[in-house]
Design an enzyme around this catalytic site. Structure first.
Site, PDB file in Angstrom:
ATOM      1  CG  ASP A   1      -2.607   1.955   6.664  1.00 46.08           C
ATOM      2  OD1 ASP A   1      -3.425   1.016   6.589  1.00 46.08           O
ATOM      3  OD2 ASP A   1      -2.869   3.112   6.310  1.00 46.08           O
TER       4      ASP A   1
ATOM      5  CG  ASP B   1      -1.665   1.236   1.452  1.00 44.71           C
ATOM      6  OD1 ASP B   1      -2.333   1.652   0.509  1.00 44.71           O
ATOM      7  OD2 ASP B   1      -1.584   1.814   2.552  1.00 44.71           O
TER       8      ASP B   1
ATOM      9  CG  ASP C   1      -4.274  -1.269   3.311  1.00 45.16           C
ATOM     10  OD1 ASP C   1      -4.910  -0.950   2.303  1.00 45.16           O
ATOM     11  OD2 ASP C   1      -3.362  -0.572   3.794  1.00 45.16           O
TER      12      ASP C   1
END
Length: 635
Positions: A522, A328, A526
């Site tokens: 994080d 990410d 996610d």
């Protein structure tokens, strides 16, 4: 060294000294037998009890039974053959206990780092009574929203926000970070951290059972129950292998002598029984049964010292096979703390544009919304904001003082047929329109984390074949980040569900089952992607319930360089596991062949069993130690 280890060591030393003394004292007959049996019982009484209990509970086939049969058989053989040499049998039991001592010491040592982490659990919380006096209460009794007082030197018992005081915190037990962290009013603090300086007041944001320290301890306790394929194989192998070995040893003691009798030769009973007893000792699966789980346990303990929590040895095994890492962007490779870098209005002033955008984003918890509110903090200016609607992956629309305001990305503008303008500045562009008329845009920039470049370079050094970034941000921003970090691929403007689809596509393109794909996020938004990947790694997950639930590996601080550290440690652990398997089986097979043909005595059998076990244990302990690399070496 604990009490159990001291007792074992004491028995080993006493038995060894008595054995040496008795060897030089000329005693014979019943007295000699009695004295040697006293030594035998001192060193081996617990093994005999274990073997007896195993037979009684119908779980006889383990290393205790093998040792009992081998040593008692050797004693009977010494009497039968007339040699009355009991030293060999007692030495077998003595060296077996030395191996057990090394095993216990190694487990204790690898458990120590986890025990230090377990020490994060706070025992009490301070609250004030009606008279302003501090009283200690059980953290479980403290409700959300209560104010607790943490004095210098005390652990923070519950996650919360500082409402009074300044200090610095020791978070080493949670994050592996040795440097203290400065905190003040409005700083988030997590349970298990130690207050190093002044008195602080904390408003609790979670119950004790949901706080970071409690979640971490639960995670560690569960880790030992999640076994790797290697451990499961060894457990099944030992259950099948041990009875087979006993029957083979029995066959070795009986079949050759009977065959010799049939063909008219001397049966040589004592010789074949001695070989079968040697065979039993050599065959003990101690080195495998002990060293394989110990290697994983030590690896998990070593990782925890670095602030890396691996949920089980099964995840350690998968992590070691990582071939591609998918990231990410926001909060993982970048700081995630956005700042307004420029404002380009069409008709209004910069302040007016910020004012409108910040009010629309008032109730959003997205980092972009935080940056807009930070740029225009005055929310009490009389504006009336109603009918706030969030459009996933696009933005937010709301009524501000009766005007319909759209704040979002280009997809938002296209969705409502609003003609927007490009911006040359690199960053996240937030477009604003009022009543269908384009009013301009605001550019928000995010900076790379300090160790992001070093992390990507280190992963390449670790033979990671591909690094990929998935982001909901614009193509321009994604391209800029990918170029700066030298990423292999990037995919931009992805909705949350698009990230899952893209990861599915990456997983489907991977045809090699032994090459795994990790996703690093994080841990807050996610969770679906972390769960879907072969191995999910949550970054900066301290205090994030979503990360602890969804991820397989949790990096307790915000340092991307530890991704490489975690992969390196897992590879080292699996390499040591394989070394122990090949070494243990290789030596045993060699000595077994020699033993069957009469070329290996019980002393060789002792080395094949106890010696190999001790070497494998010492090798397993290496999993606890990791060579520390400096991120600056990769810049």
């Amino acid at each position: 060294m604990n009490n159990k280890q001291r007792k074992i060591l004491t028995r080993i030393i006493i038995s060894a000294l008595l054995l040496i003394i008795l060897h030089f004292i000329p005693v014979e007959g019943i007295l000699k037998f009695t004295l040697y049996m006293i030594i035998y019982l001192i060193v081996g009484y617990d093994i005999l009890i274990k073997a007896f209990n195993g037979i009684k509970n119908k779980q006889a086939f383990d290393e205790s039974l093998l040792m009992t049969i081998a040593t008692i058989g050797a004693i009977i053989l010494a009497i039968y053959s007339g040699s009355y040499d009991y030293i060999e049998a007692i030495a077998v039991m003595l060296f077996y206990q030395i191996g057990e001592f090394f095993q216990s010491y190694a487990v204790d040592k690898s458990r120590k780092s986890i025990a230090e982490l377990m020490d994060i659990a706070p025992e009490y919380a301070n609250i004030e009574d009606e008279n302003g006096n501090l009283i200690k209460v059980d953290p479980d009794d403290v409700e959300i929203g209560k104010t607790i007082i943490v004095k210098a030197g005390e652990k923070i018992p519950i996650d919360g926000v500082v409402i009074e005081g300044n200090s610095s915190l020791d978070t080493k037990a949670l994050t592996g970070e040795s440097l203290p962290i400065d905190i003040g009013v409005n700083s988030k603090v997590f349970s298990g951290s130690i207050n190093l300086q002044g008195l602080i007041k904390v408003k609790t944001k979670k119950e004790f059972g949901e706080s970071t320290a409690t979640k971490v301890l639960e995670l560690i306790e569960e880790a030992s129950s999640r076994k790797s394929k290697s451990e499961n194989f060894i457990s099944k192998f030992a259950r099948v292998y041990t009875p087979i070995v006993v029957y083979l040893a029995l066959a070795l003691a009986i079949i050759p002598p009977i065959f010799s009798i049939i063909i008219g030769n001397n049966p040589l009973w004592s010789q074949w029984i001695y070989r079968s007893l040697t065979f039993l000792i050599i065959s003990c699966p101690c080195a495998l049964v002990i060293s394989i789980p110990l290697s994983f346990f030590a690896g998990i303990g070593g990782a925890s010292k670095e602030g890396i929590l691996i949920k089980g040895s099964n995840f350690m095994e998968v992590l070691s096979k990582t071939d591609q890492v998918v990231f990410d962007k926001t909060g993982t490779l970048t700081q995630g703390s956005f700042d307004v870098s420029c404002v380009h209005p069409e008709y209004k002033s910069e302040t007016e544009l910020l004012h409108i955008a910040s009010h629309v984003e008032r109730y959003s918890n997205h980092p972009i919304a935080d940056s807009l509110r930070k740029a225009y903090p005055d929310e009490n200016d009389g504006c009336e904001v109603k009918d706030i609607t969030e459009i996933p992956g696009c933005g937010i629309k709301a009524l501000v003082n009766g005007n319909l305001v759209y704040v979002g990305n280009t997809k938002m503008m296209d969705k409502f047929n609003i003609k927007w303008k490009e911006c040359e500045k690199v960053g996240t562009t937030v477009h604003i329109a009022i009543n269908g008329v384009y009013e301009g845009h605001i550019v928000i920039s995010d900076s790379l984390k300090e160790n992001s470049k070093a992390s990507i370079k280190s992963l390449k050094k670790n033979k990671i074949s591909k690094t990929i970034m998935l982001t909901g941000d614009s193509k321009e921003v994604a391209q800029d980040v990918a170029r700066k970090l030298n990423l292999d691929e990037y995919y931009a403007e992805l909705l949350p569900q698009d990230k899952v689809s893209k990861l599915e596509e990456i997983l489907n393109n991977n045809k090699n089952e032994n090459k795994k794909i990790a996703f690093v996020g994080d841990g807050i938004n996610d969770a679906p992607v972390l769960t879907r990947s072969d191995i999910g790694i949550a970054m900066g997950a301290m205090g994030s319930d979503a990360a602890i639930e969804a991820a397989d590996v949790i990096l307790m601080d915000d340092d991307p360089f530890k991704i490489s550290t975690a992969i390196s440690l897992s590879k080292k652990c699996l390499r040591i596991v394989k070394e122990n398997i090949y070494f243990s089986i290789g030596v045993k097979v060699l000595v077994l062949i020699l033993g069957v043909f009469g070329f290996a005595s019980m002393w060789a059998a002792i080395f094949a069993d106890v010696g190999v076990t001790i070497i494998a244990i010492l090798n397993a302990i290496r999993c606890m130690y990791m060579k520390h690399e400096n991120p600056k070496d990769y810049i």
